[in-house]
Design an enzyme around this catalytic site. Structure first.
Site, short mmCIF file in Angstrom:
data_model
loop_
_atom_site.label_atom_id
_atom_site.label_comp_id
_atom_site.label_asym_id
_atom_site.label_seq_id
_atom_site.Cartn_x
_atom_site.Cartn_y
_atom_site.Cartn_z
CG ASP A 196 6.54 -20.62 26.74
OD1 ASP A 196 6.58 -21.35 25.74
OD2 ASP A 196 7.52 -20.37 27.46
CG HIS A 367 10.74 -22.16 27.33
ND1 HIS A 367 10.03 -21.21 26.65
CD2 HIS A 367 11.94 -22.26 26.73
CE1 HIS A 367 10.78 -20.75 25.66
NE2 HIS A 367 11.95 -21.37 25.68
#
Length: 556
Positions: A196, A367
């Protein structure tokens, strides 16, 4: 002794690179393909009337015999939103964790597809064998519960896909990310890591979700006499849990507004991911039975979306809730890039209604920042890195993080959607391209609006339309009636009669010229009318409306 890896495995991103959203990646070895995620993205401002965008899966349709399954990392729209659309064309089983599957099922139910789609709920640490692949689900943390990373075992080596993740040592619900499993895989040897990149530009660590809980506590304490309205992402179940905890602690009742929020809370509560004490939730209609300081309203619309509940409240369009002076409105999210203007607009509207707006410290990202990305690289020690989930700048930022750990730039592959990346022990390279693209969904129409229709919509929106109607006699081609001119969105007719009279004269002149030259082909006549009128309007007004000539035929 470690067994040799055999052959090469292909990674084919079909969406989700160069953008945030629409994540879908095919992984192929020999006659087997597994697909990681199947997400949608939301339209940009210039995509007039478009509701959502789904990936073009032509490649999967062409290779349908090879496709074994979809394996889903977590339940956000940009990872599961396209499932009902894509599975109408590529109907293969879906594997996902419990909450993720709950959210997928509520989508399939809406599309009447529950019966024909095979589904299997997978636990953390469990593996599923799919053709030449074995896929293991590994616990991670994210802004939705039940997020998983995937270890994909192939004869060519192990691939790890992180999904969206962060490292949270003190999650609100459940346990921390399974770093031990990452380390064990690192010992076995990982061929490639797809990690990610959303926060790869941010240094340091992402704060724990739990820190938001103490901020809420302070907000509730500071605003004891106000009604509190909190806007957040519907899917952030842990955030909703913390709001409910604070409401219970301060003796408030909770109302929920916004369709997606109601849906997700229903699913999460059914599956035991949300704990709401009895008597805490009340219907919106029942709010009038309580004083403002007894109420917390949880709503959608933290991104300023014009149709979401909060925006409708701010604009006085909401049927059940209107903003009162003294309300305390909390934005528990950060604007997604591109939404800053809409969020600012809603904040201004709320301020004008006398509400107090709070948006500092009420959100943490789901994130990983740079230090967490380094941690995952250090544990997995992948041979190659393929940054995923992000715009180009995010992918490049992750490449720099990897290179700071000693990776050669050849071993970090920055790909585009549609690239075919071939990986083996010897090398990693982009060896080809497959067809990818975006399919626009407008209402019930999927893919029937393309670039040309969008261009027309933009043109109509910016310049308006002029319709020219005239009647020609069937045999002689003489002008019998008209030309009449109707306009919409071009000029205000009552104040532009002179202009329209001149336009009429221009069209009459064009038609008579055609008749003199014995031009009887209607499409030719229409083109001449368009060209002449367009030239006149451009000279006169510097505008380019859409011109639509309509010719009718009369038998005299």
């Amino acid at each position: 002794m470690k067994k040799e890896n055999v052959g090469s495995v292909k990674v084919i991103p079909l969406g989700g690179l160069e953008q945030i959203g629409m994540n879908i990646t095919a992984i192929e070895y020999d006659d087997s393909i597994v697909v990681v995620d199947c997400g949608l993205s939301f339209p940009e401002e210039e995509m007039l009337g478009i509701d959502l965008i789904i990936p073009d899966v032509t490649y999967l349709k062409e290779n349908i015999d090879k496709v074994k399954a979809f394996v889903i990392t977590h339940g956000h729209e940009d990872h599961i939103g396209a499932i009902p659309y894509v599975l109408k064309e590529v109907n293969v089983p879906i594997y996902a964790t419990r909450l993720t599957m709950g959210l997928i099922e509520s989508k399939l139910k809406e599309h009447n597809m529950l019966r024909e789609v095979k589904r299997k709920v997978v636990r953390y640490g469990q593996s599923v064998t799919l053709g030449d692949f074995r896929v293991e689900f590994i616990r991670t943390n994210h802004s939705i519960a039940d997020a998983a990373a995937l270890a994909i075992f192939s004869p060519a080596g192990i691939l790890v896909h992180t999904g969206d993740f962060k490292v949270d040592y003190t999650p609100v619900n459940g346990e921390p990310i399974d770093l031990q499993r990452f380390a064990e895989l690192g010992k076995k040897g990982v061929l490639a890591l797809m990690c990610d990149s959303t926060n790869a530009l941010r240094p340091g660590f992402t704060m724990s979700e739990r820190t938001v809980g103490s901020t809420f506590d302070k907000i509730f304490n500071d605003n004891k006499n106000s009604r509190i309205i909190i806007a957040t992402f519907a899917s952030n179940v842990d955030r909703v849990q913390q709001i409910i905890n604070a409401a219970v602690a301060y003796g408030r009742k909770v109302c929920v507004e916004g369709r997606s929020m109601v849906n997700i809370i229903d699913v999460a509560e059914d599956l035991g991911y949300l704990h709401i004490p009895d008597g805490t939730l009340i219907e919106t209609e029942a709010m009038k039975n309580y004083t403002p300081e007894q109420i917390v309203l949880i709503t959608t619309g933290s991104q300023g979306e014009s149709m979401a509940a909060l925006s409708r409240m701010a604009a006085n369009l909401h049927r059940k809730v209107s903003i009162q002076p003294g309300d305390c409105v909390v934005f528990s999210s950060t604007p997604i890039p591109g939404n800053e203007k809409s969020v600012a607009r809603v904040i201004n509207e709320l301020g004008m209604k006398g509400a107090k707006v709070i948006f500092q410290d009420t959100h943490v990202s789901g994130h990983a920042c740079q230090e967490e990305i380094k941690l995952v690289y250090s544990l997995l020690k992948p041979k190659y890195a393929i940054p995923v989930h992000g715009e180009y700048r995010h992918l490049i930022a992750q490449k720099e993080v990897a290179m700071s750990l000693g990776y050669d730039k050849e071993d970090v592959i920055i790909a585009k959607s549609g690239d075919v990346i071939e990986l083996s022990d010897e090398k990693a390279a982009i060896v080809g391209k497959v067809h990818t693209g975006a399919i626009l969904v407008d209402g019930l129409g999927v893919g029937d609006v393309g670039n040309i229709v969008l261009r027309d919509r933009q043109n109509l929106a910016e310049n308006g339309i002029i319709i020219v109607v005239l009647t020609l006699e069937k045999y002689t081609g003489q002008l019998v009636a008209g030309p009449d001119i109707v306009t919409r969105g071009f000029v205000y007719v009552r104040e532009a009669e002179e202009l329209l009279d001149e336009a009429r004269a221009i069209v009459t002149d064009s038609v008579l010229r055609c008749l003199d030259k014995n031009i009887t082909d209607w499409s030719k006549i229409k083109n001449i009318i368009k060209d002449d009128l367009s030239e006149y309007l451009w000279k006169k007004m510097k505008r380019n409306p859409v011109i639509l000539p309509i010719i009718m035929e009369a038998q005299m």
